[in-house]
Structures are given as C-alpha cells and as structure tokens.
Design an enzyme around this catalytic site. Sequence first.
Site, PDB file in Angstrom:
ATOM      1  CG  PHE A 130      -1.951   1.006   1.302  1.00 53.29           C
ATOM      2  CD1 PHE A 130      -3.061   0.922   0.484  1.00 53.29           C
ATOM      3  CD2 PHE A 130      -1.868   2.068   2.196  1.00 53.29           C
ATOM      4  CE1 PHE A 130      -4.058   1.895   0.531  1.00 53.29           C
ATOM      5  CE2 PHE A 130      -2.853   3.044   2.255  1.00 53.29           C
ATOM      6  CZ  PHE A 130      -3.952   2.948   1.423  1.00 53.29           C
ATOM      7  CB  THR A 133       1.129   4.484   4.182  1.00 54.96           C
ATOM      8  OG1 THR A 133       0.399   3.272   4.433  1.00 54.96           O
ATOM      9  CG2 THR A 133       0.176   5.611   3.830  1.00 54.96           C
ATOM     10  CE  LYS A 134       0.970  -1.608   5.488  1.00 54.77           C
ATOM     11  NZ  LYS A 134      -0.325  -1.010   5.195  1.00 54.77           N
ATOM     12  CG  ASN A 135       8.380  -0.363   5.433  1.00 54.68           C
ATOM     13  OD1 ASN A 135       7.401   0.247   5.844  1.00 54.68           O
ATOM     14  ND2 ASN A 135       9.263  -0.888   6.242  1.00 54.68           N
TER      15      ASN A 135
END
Length: 376
Positions: free
Chosen positions: A176, A178-180
């Site tokens: 997603f 916002t993920k890393n």
Amino acid sequence: MLPYGRQSISSSDVEAVTAVLGTDWLTTGPAVTRFEDDLAAVCGNPAVAVTSGTAALHVAYAAAGVGPGQDVVVTPLTFVATASAAALLGANVVFADVSPDTGNLDPDAAKAALTPDTTVVAGVDYAGHPIDAEPLRSLAHEAGALLLEDAAHSVGGTWHGRPVGDLADLTTLSFFPTKNLTTAEGGAVVSPRADLVAGARSFRNHGLVRDKAEQRFPDEGPWHQEVHAFGLNYRLPDLLAALGSSQLTRLAAFTARRREIHARYDAAFADVPEVRTPVRRDGAEPAWHLYPLRVLDGRRRALFEYLRERGIGVQVNYIPAYWHPVFADLGYRRGLCPNAEEYYSQQLSLPLFPDLTDTDVDRVAALVREFFGHSA
C-alpha cells in the site's frame, strides 16, 4: 497537512511503469515473474505476488488449508484483515494478547490460546518490529500448526540476522502507498515450503489447473483447464509489479532513512516523561513503518487533536480487531486482551516516510514537546 505516511515515487518508477504499456503484457506477464524473483532475493524464499496485503492474508490462510472447524490464533493489535481473512474462510478466530513493550503477539499468550483445532498462529510485525519468531514457531509446530507472519509493516527488516520472509512458514507483505515500498495496491505471500507456495499460486488464480499431468478429465483441446478447488482472482498486474521491482532497488535506502527518522524522534523525546518511545529488542533490525509514540495519562486524544489542528497528520494504529462490531456480533467482548487495549489507548503514529525532512521531523517533535510544556 503533513501526512503520517506517503509514497516516494521517482522518475525511474514512472519509466518502469510506462515501459510496460508498450508491451503485450499488462497482467500475468514477465514483470510479475521478475517482481516475484526480486522479492525472493530480499525475503530469502519464493514469493507469490497478489493484489493487496489483505489478499495476501486470504491467499496464505487458504494455502494453509484454513476452514470451518479450525482455530486461528491472532494478535488483536492489527488492522482487522489479519483476523477477518481467516474468518472469511470459516475459521474461528482466537485472539491472544501482545507483549507490552513491542505490541507484538506474546508467545505465552499465544501458547495459552492454542486448542486441538489450531491450524495457524498469526503474529504481526507491529510498526515494523519483527515478531518473536523462535518461540512462536516452536509452539505452533508443537501444536501441529503453522506460523504466519503478517509482515505488512516490515519488508526489509531482519531478526537475529534472518530476513523477514525467512522467519515463518508463511509471510504476508503489503505494498500500500504508506508501506515501506509500494505497488499502489499489492501484496505477496512468501514461504520456504513448496506446497504452500503452490497452494498460494493456485488460489490467487481461481484454482485453475492447466498442467495435463494433474488434470482429472480427458483433454478437450488446447483450451482445456480445470478447477479442482475454488480460488479467486488476486493476480497483480504487470504495471504494478514493474513499479514494485523499481521500488525494491531503493528499499535499502528507504529502510535506512526510516531508521534515521526513528532515531531523531527518539532523541527528541528522551527527556519527555509524558511519553514512551518505541522499543527495539536485541537482535531486531526493524524496517520501521510507523513511529508509535505512547502517550501516557490519558492525553492521547488531546495531543492528537492538538497536532491535527497544526497541520500534522497523525494517526492511531489500531483499534483492537475484536472491538469492531463484526466481531462483537460474534460474541467477542472488550477486556479480552488488556495489554493490547492499553497499548491502543496510548498509541499515536507520528509522520514517518523516506521523503520526510529533518526540518519536518523537528517541527513535529517541537509541537509534541510544546504540548507537554517542554521547550524545543
């Protein structure tokens, strides 16, 4: 508004995606295979790309054979999908409490939650800190169950030198924004076991069987295919897979910058007794996804609103999964996991993403300090 998370997209990412548009493959093509190979190199085991982190959980539980009459032990300090994906397959979800320091599934609580019908024990790398893999893996295997690591927060991290993706029987990832790393929407299932990888590949593609050696009925022609067990369409398109491969070339840099920001926040709050900073256990090298500040004395909401009013997009992660009405309607009650509930009552996610500047970090920290009456 300064968000708590944001993707980092480069010109190379854009070029990688647009290049796919000039090919014959927009889905189920070579970019997906490449992305899976690239993920395997990072995680240490074969990867199966899917359309989201939630899809990864659904696929992983299905590959594990989860179904009616079975129990799945789950941490409650997580997004609801870690539990709901098992419930959708008909399993009974058994919530087990977390360790007060990390917010991760507590091995003793997980052991106490085991039943003769337990099929999977599911821990979450909360905020990016890896689960306590050794005791969780041991207790799961002794019970004849599998260990699933929901690593939606932690791709690129390690635990005692082993990469996330090589700690459990099944590991699920999320990409997603916002993920890393991001593929816009996307996820993956990683496993060292060939049977689980095969099960994941089958379920993410409707359960279709095209190998003539495995088919049960006479060959109808070149178009012949069979479904032996139900699956769904969770195929990740080549467009998004190409973005993922491009992002993976910067994963180490993303991880390093997240650690720098994390350390800068830690230093800023070292003399603020009204809060607790995140814990990192010996042997953990987290790929931090969140900065989960713990706000004491019931002042979390007041600080949340104070920061939001000043343009800082803080967030709270997460409402305990069994607090959601869908689980309350099944008979789950508040008070079930007191450590998780206390953690939730204090937790506040501060902005954390690779493109966050030191100036932004210092501004956030100064506002937190100001709220509690400390000078910048």
